[in-house]
Design a protein around this motif. Structure first.
Motif, PDB file in Angstrom:
ATOM      1  N   ARG A  26      -0.935  -9.413  -6.841  1.00  0.00           N
ATOM      2  CA  ARG A  26      -1.845  -8.800  -5.872  1.00  0.00           C
ATOM      3  C   ARG A  26      -2.891  -9.824  -5.502  1.00  0.00           C
ATOM      4  O   ARG A  26      -3.478 -10.463  -6.368  1.00  0.00           O
ATOM      5  CB  ARG A  26      -2.507  -7.556  -6.460  1.00  0.00           C
ATOM      6  CG  ARG A  26      -1.516  -6.439  -6.704  1.00  0.00           C
ATOM      7  CD  ARG A  26      -2.201  -5.162  -7.025  1.00  0.00           C
ATOM      8  NE  ARG A  26      -2.839  -4.592  -5.849  1.00  0.00           N
ATOM      9  CZ  ARG A  26      -3.589  -3.501  -5.876  1.00  0.00           C
ATOM     10  NH1 ARG A  26      -3.819  -2.895  -7.008  1.00  0.00           N
ATOM     11  NH2 ARG A  26      -4.132  -3.034  -4.777  1.00  0.00           N
ATOM     12  N   ARG A  60       2.491   1.464  -9.600  1.00  0.00           N
ATOM     13  CA  ARG A  60       2.650   1.504  -8.142  1.00  0.00           C
ATOM     14  C   ARG A  60       3.893   0.733  -7.706  1.00  0.00           C
ATOM     15  O   ARG A  60       4.584   1.129  -6.761  1.00  0.00           O
ATOM     16  CB  ARG A  60       1.403   0.949  -7.447  1.00  0.00           C
ATOM     17  CG  ARG A  60       0.181   1.851  -7.591  1.00  0.00           C
ATOM     18  CD  ARG A  60      -1.025   1.277  -6.862  1.00  0.00           C
ATOM     19  NE  ARG A  60      -0.832   1.265  -5.415  1.00  0.00           N
ATOM     20  CZ  ARG A  60      -1.056   2.297  -4.624  1.00  0.00           C
ATOM     21  NH1 ARG A  60      -1.491   3.431  -5.131  1.00  0.00           N
ATOM     22  NH2 ARG A  60      -0.862   2.205  -3.332  1.00  0.00           N
ATOM     23  N   ALA A  63       6.844   2.845  -8.367  1.00  0.00           N
ATOM     24  CA  ALA A  63       6.961   3.946  -7.408  1.00  0.00           C
ATOM     25  C   ALA A  63       7.321   3.457  -6.009  1.00  0.00           C
ATOM     26  O   ALA A  63       7.435   4.245  -5.084  1.00  0.00           O
ATOM     27  CB  ALA A  63       5.667   4.745  -7.364  1.00  0.00           C
ATOM     28  N   LEU A  65       5.412   1.511  -4.165  1.00  0.00           N
ATOM     29  CA  LEU A  65       4.225   1.378  -3.323  1.00  0.00           C
ATOM     30  C   LEU A  65       3.732  -0.065  -3.250  1.00  0.00           C
ATOM     31  O   LEU A  65       2.884  -0.385  -2.432  1.00  0.00           O
ATOM     32  CB  LEU A  65       3.106   2.286  -3.845  1.00  0.00           C
ATOM     33  CG  LEU A  65       3.342   3.781  -3.624  1.00  0.00           C
ATOM     34  CD1 LEU A  65       2.413   4.611  -4.479  1.00  0.00           C
ATOM     35  CD2 LEU A  65       3.172   4.129  -2.160  1.00  0.00           C
ATOM     36  N   LEU A  66       4.242  -0.909  -4.114  1.00  0.00           N
ATOM     37  CA  LEU A  66       3.904  -2.328  -4.053  1.00  0.00           C
ATOM     38  C   LEU A  66       5.204  -3.129  -4.049  1.00  0.00           C
ATOM     39  O   LEU A  66       6.160  -2.742  -4.705  1.00  0.00           O
ATOM     40  CB  LEU A  66       3.071  -2.757  -5.276  1.00  0.00           C
ATOM     41  CG  LEU A  66       1.626  -2.312  -5.369  1.00  0.00           C
ATOM     42  CD1 LEU A  66       1.016  -2.856  -6.652  1.00  0.00           C
ATOM     43  CD2 LEU A  66       0.838  -2.796  -4.174  1.00  0.00           C
ATOM     44  N   ARG A  67       5.177  -4.208  -3.328  1.00  0.00           N
ATOM     45  CA  ARG A  67       6.341  -5.083  -3.338  1.00  0.00           C
ATOM     46  C   ARG A  67       6.413  -5.821  -4.670  1.00  0.00           C
ATOM     47  O   ARG A  67       5.381  -6.209  -5.215  1.00  0.00           O
ATOM     48  CB  ARG A  67       6.208  -6.114  -2.212  1.00  0.00           C
ATOM     49  CG  ARG A  67       7.161  -5.888  -1.063  1.00  0.00           C
ATOM     50  CD  ARG A  67       7.127  -7.065  -0.122  1.00  0.00           C
ATOM     51  NE  ARG A  67       5.752  -7.361   0.317  1.00  0.00           N
ATOM     52  CZ  ARG A  67       5.202  -6.827   1.402  1.00  0.00           C
ATOM     53  NH1 ARG A  67       5.881  -5.987   2.135  1.00  0.00           N
ATOM     54  NH2 ARG A  67       3.973  -7.142   1.754  1.00  0.00           N
ATOM     55  N   SER A  91      12.768   8.686  -2.452  1.00  0.00           N
ATOM     56  CA  SER A  91      11.640   9.568  -2.164  1.00  0.00           C
ATOM     57  C   SER A  91      11.890  10.969  -2.698  1.00  0.00           C
ATOM     58  O   SER A  91      10.968  11.724  -2.950  1.00  0.00           O
ATOM     59  CB  SER A  91      11.368   9.613  -0.661  1.00  0.00           C
ATOM     60  OG  SER A  91      12.427  10.248  -0.009  1.00  0.00           O
ATOM     61  N   TYR A  96       4.559   9.744  -7.715  1.00  0.00           N
ATOM     62  CA  TYR A  96       3.501   8.909  -8.262  1.00  0.00           C
ATOM     63  C   TYR A  96       2.200   9.698  -8.208  1.00  0.00           C
ATOM     64  O   TYR A  96       1.831  10.227  -7.165  1.00  0.00           O
ATOM     65  CB  TYR A  96       3.381   7.624  -7.443  1.00  0.00           C
ATOM     66  CG  TYR A  96       2.126   6.832  -7.724  1.00  0.00           C
ATOM     67  CD1 TYR A  96       2.001   6.108  -8.906  1.00  0.00           C
ATOM     68  CD2 TYR A  96       1.067   6.827  -6.821  1.00  0.00           C
ATOM     69  CE1 TYR A  96       0.843   5.391  -9.169  1.00  0.00           C
ATOM     70  CE2 TYR A  96      -0.088   6.109  -7.084  1.00  0.00           C
ATOM     71  CZ  TYR A  96      -0.199   5.395  -8.256  1.00  0.00           C
ATOM     72  OH  TYR A  96      -1.333   4.693  -8.528  1.00  0.00           O
TER      73      TYR A  96
ATOM     74  N   THR B  85       5.410   7.885  -0.080  1.00  0.00           N
ATOM     75  CA  THR B  85       6.531   8.067  -1.012  1.00  0.00           C
ATOM     76  C   THR B  85       7.425   9.241  -0.622  1.00  0.00           C
ATOM     77  O   THR B  85       8.570   9.287  -1.038  1.00  0.00           O
ATOM     78  CB  THR B  85       6.064   8.273  -2.464  1.00  0.00           C
ATOM     79  OG1 THR B  85       5.063   9.273  -2.493  1.00  0.00           O
ATOM     80  CG2 THR B  85       5.532   6.997  -3.079  1.00  0.00           C
ATOM     81  N   ASP B 222      -0.160  -3.427  -0.301  1.00  0.00           N
ATOM     82  CA  ASP B 222      -0.565  -4.229  -1.473  1.00  0.00           C
ATOM     83  C   ASP B 222      -2.066  -4.236  -1.670  1.00  0.00           C
ATOM     84  O   ASP B 222      -2.793  -4.144  -0.718  1.00  0.00           O
ATOM     85  CB  ASP B 222      -0.072  -5.671  -1.317  1.00  0.00           C
ATOM     86  CG  ASP B 222       1.405  -5.706  -1.012  1.00  0.00           C
ATOM     87  OD1 ASP B 222       2.184  -5.955  -1.921  1.00  0.00           O
ATOM     88  OD2 ASP B 222       1.754  -5.444   0.168  1.00  0.00           O
TER      89      ASP B 222
END
Lengths: 223, 222
Positions: A26, A60, A63, A65-67, A91, A96, B85, B222
């Motif tokens: 990050r 995250r 889930a 939500l982050l690469r 999904s 999360y 999601t 991010d």
């Protein structure tokens, strides 16, 4: 005790979650590197580590939500008895629950629950179960913004019961909960395991689930 | 489908609750219009000439003030995680967010327009072209605006930046919209052409903006 439809006995889903060598950055800094974890149906992992060790980042990333920089994440889940028919839409299989509660202060408790029920496409009756799960019945018409911190957290956690997803990622579930609500949460995690679900729970309080595996993240290494 | 409907219903409800964006947008629209009228002076013929451009410019600014709330509020309270999601196709979700913005901002502005038009001495035959051009053009404003909101979702206090991003993108809609209103009032033959081009601009943004918003949201996770 009002348990979740006494689903405990029935195996609702068969979920597997597998992460291999996952690394996440990050803002240019590597936060977690090379984490591997496999969860079989009924597995719960408690994620511990000091501040800045990347618990939230990892959840995250799990889930979606982050690469992730490196590694692979695999999600396998099947609902009901038809274990042979996997749900490949991630999904539809994971939820999360972050440190914020995703609830709108200007909406009532019930309006928030109804909104989530629509997003998670919750079945009929799930709303009622979620409302009673964390004892929110008496607050149905109260604005979420007027709830105490603990009640607000209970509202946020009721999403887990509402959504009925086989794979849970929960971040600091018990941080603002009293002892009895923490117990309630632990009980729902037990039910979830018995139903064949899996969960990764990040925490730094004493919260524990009997038989859960532990994963300890080390302090962030200087970049 | 159920999720998209719920997103639209929730956003519209929130916009009309305390702290929502609808009432401030309409009030701001009225303030701009009245200030313009005061600055233009008591010449009624001049006023009726510039009434439609004033209303179009006012609508342009008024739609901007609630743009930064489209995604930022959801990001701050964690709802955006739930929305991302659970959404099968993020572009459709972005389209629903833009639709909700139009329903809670564009539509109230159109409803307020006839009242403000009286104030500006708009000629009676100019009402229909003005309202029609707003009806066709303002959805495009919400779509472009929601894209700018997605682009800046991770930045604090991005309101001014959003205005700077959207203003040049709004220009075609402003030109064809105000052009259609003027041509329609004068009974000029360019009326249909202007309306068609305005409709084309809105349809173009309806295709591009949701896809671009989805990409912007993903890269801002991010």
């Amino acid at each position: 005790m009002d348990r979740a439809d006494s689903t405990a006995a029935a195996r609702l889903f068969s979920a597997r979650f597998c992460a291999e060598g996952v690394s996440v950055s990050r803002g240019g800094a590597r936060i977690v590197s090379n984490i591997s974890i496999t969860l079989e149906p009924g597995d719960v992992v408690i994620l511990r580590g000091p501040n800045g060790s990347g618990k939230t980042t990892l959840l995250r990333a799990f889930a979606g939500l982050l690469r992730i920089d490196d590694g692979a994440i695999r999600v396998e889940s099947a609902h009901g008895s038809s274990v042979s028919a996997p749900v490949d839409e991630p999904s539809a299989s994971l939820i999360y629950c972050g440190p914020q509660n995703a609830a709108k202060a200007a909406l009532t408790v019930d309006e928030n629950l109804r909104f989530w029920a629509a997003l998670y496409d919750a079945p009929e009756g799930a709303l009622e179960t979620a409302r009673t799960a964390f004892r929110l019945e008496g607050y149905a018409d109260r604005l979420a913004g007027a709830l105490s911190t603990g009640l607000f957290r209970r509202l946020g956690l009721s999403r887990l019961v509402l959504a009925r997803r086989p794979i849970w990622f929960v971040d600091e579930p018990t941080a603002s909960l009293d002892a009895s609500s923490s117990e309630t949460f632990a009980r729902y995690v037990e039910d979830h395991r018995a139903a064949g679900g899996v969960a990764v729970i990040a925490t730094h309080d004493a919260f524990d689930i009997a038989g859960a595996r532990k994963l300890r993240l080390a302090e962030e290494q200087a970049a | 489908m159920r999720g998209l409907r719920a997103i639209i219903a929730r956003d519209v409800t929130l916009a009309f609750r305390a702290g929502g964006g609808s009432l401030p947008a309409v009030a701001f629209f009225a303030v701009i219009t009245v200030l313009f009228a005061l600055a233009a002076g008591p010449d009624l013929t001049l006023m009726s000439k510039i009434a439609a451009p004033i209303i179009w410019t006012g609508a342009l600014f008024a739609t901007q003030i609630s743009l930064d709330q489209i995604y930022r509020a959801d990001r701050e309270d964690g709802s955006l995680d739930v929305i991302v999601t659970t959404s099968g196709e993020l572009a459709l979700t972005a389209a629903a967010k833009a639709a909700a913005h139009w329903l809670s901002t564009g539509l109230p502005l159109i409803l307020a327009t006839p009242v403000l038009a009286i104030l500006l001495n708009l000629e009676s035959e100019a009402y229909l072209p003005l309202l029609l051009s707003l009806l066709i053009g303002t959805p495009g404003l919400s779509l472009i605006g929601s894209f700018a909101a997605a682009l800046t979702v991770a930045l604090p206090r991005a309101n001014l930046l959003i205005s700077i991003i959207v203003s040049p993108l709004y220009i075609p809609i402003l030109i064809f919209g105000a052009g259609a209103a003027a041509a329609g009032a004068a009974g000029a033959p360019q009326y249909a052409a202007n309306l068609s081009l305005l409709g084309a601009a809105t349809l173009f943004t309806a295709v591009i903006a949701p896809i671009a918003s989805a990409a912007a949201l993903r890269s801002n996770m991010d």
